[in-house]
Design a protein around this motif. Structure first.
Motif, PDB file in Angstrom:
ATOM      1  N   PHE A 355       0.833  -1.204   0.000  1.00  0.00           N
ATOM      2  CA  PHE A 355       0.000   0.000   0.000  1.00  0.00           C
ATOM      3  C   PHE A 355       0.864   1.249   0.000  1.00  0.00           C
ATOM      4  CE2 PHE A 355      -1.801   3.409   2.616  1.00  0.00           C
ATOM      5  CZ  PHE A 355      -2.929   3.737   1.876  1.00  0.00           C
ATOM      6  N   PHE A 356       1.826   1.321   0.906  1.00  0.00           N
ATOM      7  CA  PHE A 356       2.653   2.516   1.012  1.00  0.00           C
ATOM      8  C   PHE A 356       3.500   2.725  -0.243  1.00  0.00           C
ATOM      9  CE2 PHE A 356       2.130   1.881   5.729  1.00  0.00           C
ATOM     10  CZ  PHE A 356       1.443   3.068   5.946  1.00  0.00           C
ATOM     11  N   ALA A 357       4.007   1.640  -0.838  1.00  0.00           N
ATOM     12  CA  ALA A 357       4.790   1.773  -2.064  1.00  0.00           C
ATOM     13  C   ALA A 357       3.932   2.323  -3.198  1.00  0.00           C
ATOM     14  CB  ALA A 357       5.389   0.424  -2.451  1.00  0.00           C
ATOM     15  N   ARG A 358       2.704   1.838  -3.296  1.00  0.00           N
ATOM     16  CA  ARG A 358       1.801   2.312  -4.343  1.00  0.00           C
ATOM     17  C   ARG A 358       1.439   3.779  -4.148  1.00  0.00           C
ATOM     18  NH1 ARG A 358      -2.754  -0.656  -3.362  1.00  0.00           N
ATOM     19  NH2 ARG A 358      -3.785   1.100  -2.364  1.00  0.00           N
ATOM     20  N   GLU A 359       1.318   4.215  -2.903  1.00  0.00           N
ATOM     21  CA  GLU A 359       0.864   5.569  -2.627  1.00  0.00           C
ATOM     22  C   GLU A 359       1.991   6.593  -2.585  1.00  0.00           C
ATOM     23  OE1 GLU A 359      -2.253   6.608  -2.526  1.00  0.00           O
ATOM     24  OE2 GLU A 359      -2.901   4.570  -2.975  1.00  0.00           O
ATOM     25  N   CYS A 367      12.204   6.828  -0.994  1.00  0.00           N
ATOM     26  CA  CYS A 367      10.814   6.381  -0.941  1.00  0.00           C
ATOM     27  C   CYS A 367      10.434   5.654  -2.231  1.00  0.00           C
ATOM     28  CB  CYS A 367       9.908   7.585  -0.710  1.00  0.00           C
ATOM     29  SG  CYS A 367       8.176   7.192  -0.417  1.00  0.00           S
ATOM     30  N   ARG A 368      10.797   6.242  -3.367  1.00  0.00           N
ATOM     31  CA  ARG A 368      10.406   5.673  -4.672  1.00  0.00           C
ATOM     32  C   ARG A 368      10.997   4.294  -4.887  1.00  0.00           C
ATOM     33  NH1 ARG A 368      12.636   9.300  -7.666  1.00  0.00           N
ATOM     34  NH2 ARG A 368      14.543   8.099  -8.044  1.00  0.00           N
ATOM     35  N   ASP A 369      12.257   4.109  -4.498  1.00  0.00           N
ATOM     36  CA  ASP A 369      12.926   2.835  -4.735  1.00  0.00           C
ATOM     37  C   ASP A 369      12.968   1.940  -3.505  1.00  0.00           C
ATOM     38  OD1 ASP A 369      13.388   3.705  -7.286  1.00  0.00           O
ATOM     39  OD2 ASP A 369      15.467   4.292  -6.940  1.00  0.00           O
ATOM     40  N   GLY A 370      13.038   2.553  -2.333  1.00  0.00           N
ATOM     41  CA  GLY A 370      13.168   1.761  -1.112  1.00  0.00           C
ATOM     42  C   GLY A 370      11.929   0.984  -0.750  1.00  0.00           C
ATOM     43  N   ALA A 409       7.213  12.885   5.241  1.00  0.00           N
ATOM     44  CA  ALA A 409       7.098  11.869   6.288  1.00  0.00           C
ATOM     45  C   ALA A 409       6.447  10.578   5.806  1.00  0.00           C
ATOM     46  CB  ALA A 409       6.307  12.436   7.468  1.00  0.00           C
ATOM     47  N   HIS A 410       6.213  10.451   4.503  1.00  0.00           N
ATOM     48  CA  HIS A 410       5.529   9.248   4.013  1.00  0.00           C
ATOM     49  C   HIS A 410       6.353   7.991   4.275  1.00  0.00           C
ATOM     50  CE1 HIS A 410       2.968   6.766   1.431  1.00  0.00           C
ATOM     51  NE2 HIS A 410       4.087   6.285   0.891  1.00  0.00           N
ATOM     52  N   ALA A 411       7.598   7.987   3.829  1.00  0.00           N
ATOM     53  CA  ALA A 411       8.439   6.797   3.986  1.00  0.00           C
ATOM     54  C   ALA A 411       8.733   6.466   5.445  1.00  0.00           C
ATOM     55  CB  ALA A 411       9.733   6.954   3.191  1.00  0.00           C
ATOM     56  N   PRO A 412       9.076   7.453   6.295  1.00  0.00           N
ATOM     57  CA  PRO A 412       9.279   7.114   7.709  1.00  0.00           C
ATOM     58  C   PRO A 412       8.068   6.447   8.347  1.00  0.00           C
ATOM     59  CG  PRO A 412      10.174   9.276   7.253  1.00  0.00           C
ATOM     60  CD  PRO A 412       9.457   8.854   6.013  1.00  0.00           C
TER      61      PRO A 412
END
Length: 451
Positions: A355-359, A367-370, A409-412
């Motif tokens: 979910f988080f990767a898609r969003e 964030c994009r690759d991790g 703060a999306h990835a954290p």
């Protein structure tokens, strides 16, 4: 699950003195429209603010009350309001309500907008008066079609009563309010991504500074507050600072009440307005009723998918930012999720990280690759095809995507539950490593962040 599940009758006795957000709710869960809302002391706080209070006094009252943002970040509302420019020559300012409630397992703002739309409008009206904003937008999650319908009707009712539009209450103050439905992206919950989306741009977060208070919508000063935050404002203005502070439990550093909930395989999943400082155990056992027969509590999240997992032994933590912080995570939205003993943590985390990767907006590399990298590793572990070192690589990603390492703060938030799940349930991740797996390349071995 019902949005009006307020727990056992002997525990819930809502009144204006103890439940400023929910005491007006109807037992049949129908919306409280204008006439009923006004009969329940609705818009009295707005009339007081317009007639008896200077604009700066409203800001100071909210600041003194200790109101903090209810969207998850918990920033002091009065302090945020104080960042708006004092220059009277700036006559175009905006107030935005962040109603893009996309956090998994969170539905508190939906309940307020669907059943108490006028409470939000009154909160925005008072806030607009304090901030000298002439126009407001409710940026609403696109899937909340019922909320959109009810809010638009309530806006028209308020206009008809002279509480929106020109020369409100004969004060000479003008305020227009619009409901704007988004296109369904999680990242719009970040306030600058929300602003970009409102302007018709791609919903990428902006670089800060400048902050929205200086350069916001269409380059003008803008204040962005969450739905529940704004709904607290009328009660603070009507009943005062001391009363509002008295609502919280002893030991809580956060003031007032909070909409809290529990979902998962509990006996009474629902949503309740409770004082800050109530323990998670009270929320889980007394209100949610504990686990259903045949299930046991394995883990829980205190406030949405972006908060870390905790164990049953952490249930005695107090539900406020500092209380949850003491046991190693964030309170977030305050709507907890119970994970039962039948759930495999690797599968749960794979679902979350997908979910988080898609969003992700894809703006910054970590964030994009991790996040997709974490999904690939979790899928391998889930299928029993993991390799030696995969868990260390995941922990390295948790560090590389942590606070201060990404543009927003999306990835954290995305990797916080991953790190905590490995901490408490590492054996479940280890079980996904293939017995004959080869060692991973050196770059995927343990990464020490900040050494």
């Amino acid at each position: 699950m019902t949005l009006t599940s307020f727990g056992p009758a002997n525990l819930i006795k809502r009144s204006p003195e103890t439940h400023p957000l929910t005491w007006r709710l109807r037992d049949d869960a129908e919306p409280v429209w204008f006439d009923e809302y006004q009969a329940k002391n609705g818009y009295a706080a707005a009339r007081k603010a317009f007639a008896d209070m200077a604009q700066d006094d409203i800001v100071q009252t909210v600041k003194d009350a200790g109101l903090k943002g209810r969207g998850g970040a918990g920033f002091p509302t009065g302090v945020k309001w104080g960042l708006m420019p004092k220059d009277e020559s700036i006559n175009i300012r905006y107030l935005l309500c962040n109603a893009d409630e996309m956090e998994p397992n969170t539905w508190k703002d939906r309940m307020l907008m669907e059943q108490l739309p006028h409470l939000l409008i009154e909160g925005m009206l008072i806030s607009a008066r304090a901030l000298k904003t002439y126009r407001g937008y409710i940026f609403l999650r696109g899937e909340y079609t019922t909320a959109a319908k009810h809010l638009n009707r309530a806006v028209e009712e308020a206009k008809g009563a002279g509480l929106l539009g020109k020369n409100i209450l004969g004060s000479g103050f003008d305020f227009e309010l619009f409901v704007h439905t988004g296109a369904g992206r999680y990242i719009c919950g970040e306030e600058t991504a929300l602003i970009n989306s409102l302007e018709g741009r791609r919903a990428n977060p902006r670089s800060k500074p400048p902050f929205p208070a200086a350069v916001g919508v269409w380059g003008k000063p803008t204040c962005v507050n969450n739905v529940e935050t704004l709904c607290n404002v009328p009660a603070i203005i009507a009943d005062g600072v001391d009363w509002y502070k008295s609502l919280a439990r002893e030991g809580s550093e956060d003031m007032g009440t909070k909409l809290m909930g529990f979902s998962g395989k509990v006996k009474n999943p629902g949503l309740w307005e409770l004082p800050f400082g109530v323990t998670a155990r009270e929320l889980f056992e007394d209100y949610a009723g504990g686990m259903r027969d045949g299930y046991t509590l394995k883990a829980w999240q205190p406030g949405g998918a972006g908060t870390g997992f905790l164990l049953p032994e952490h249930l005695d933590a107090q539900m406020y930012a500092g209380g949850i912080g003491k046991v190693g995570t964030r309170m977030g939205t305050g709507l907890a999720m119970a994970v039962d003993n039948t759930v495999n943590m690797v599968s749960l985390l794979r679902n979350m990280e997908q979910f988080f990767a898609r969003e992700s907006c894809g703006f910054c590399t970590p964030c994009r690759d991790g996040l997709p990298w974490s999904v690939k590793l979790l899928m391998a572990l889930e299928n029993g095809e993991g390799r030696e070192g995969d868990i260390e690589t995941l922990l390295g990603l948790v560090g590389f995507l942590g606070p201060g390492k990404t543009f927003c703060a999306h990835a954290p938030g995305a990797v916080e539950p991953l790190g905590s799940a490995i901490k408490y349930f590492r054996s479940e991740f280890e079980a996904g490593i293939a017995p004959t797996s080869a060692a991973v390349p050196p770059l995927a071995r343990p990464i020490v962040v900040g050494a």
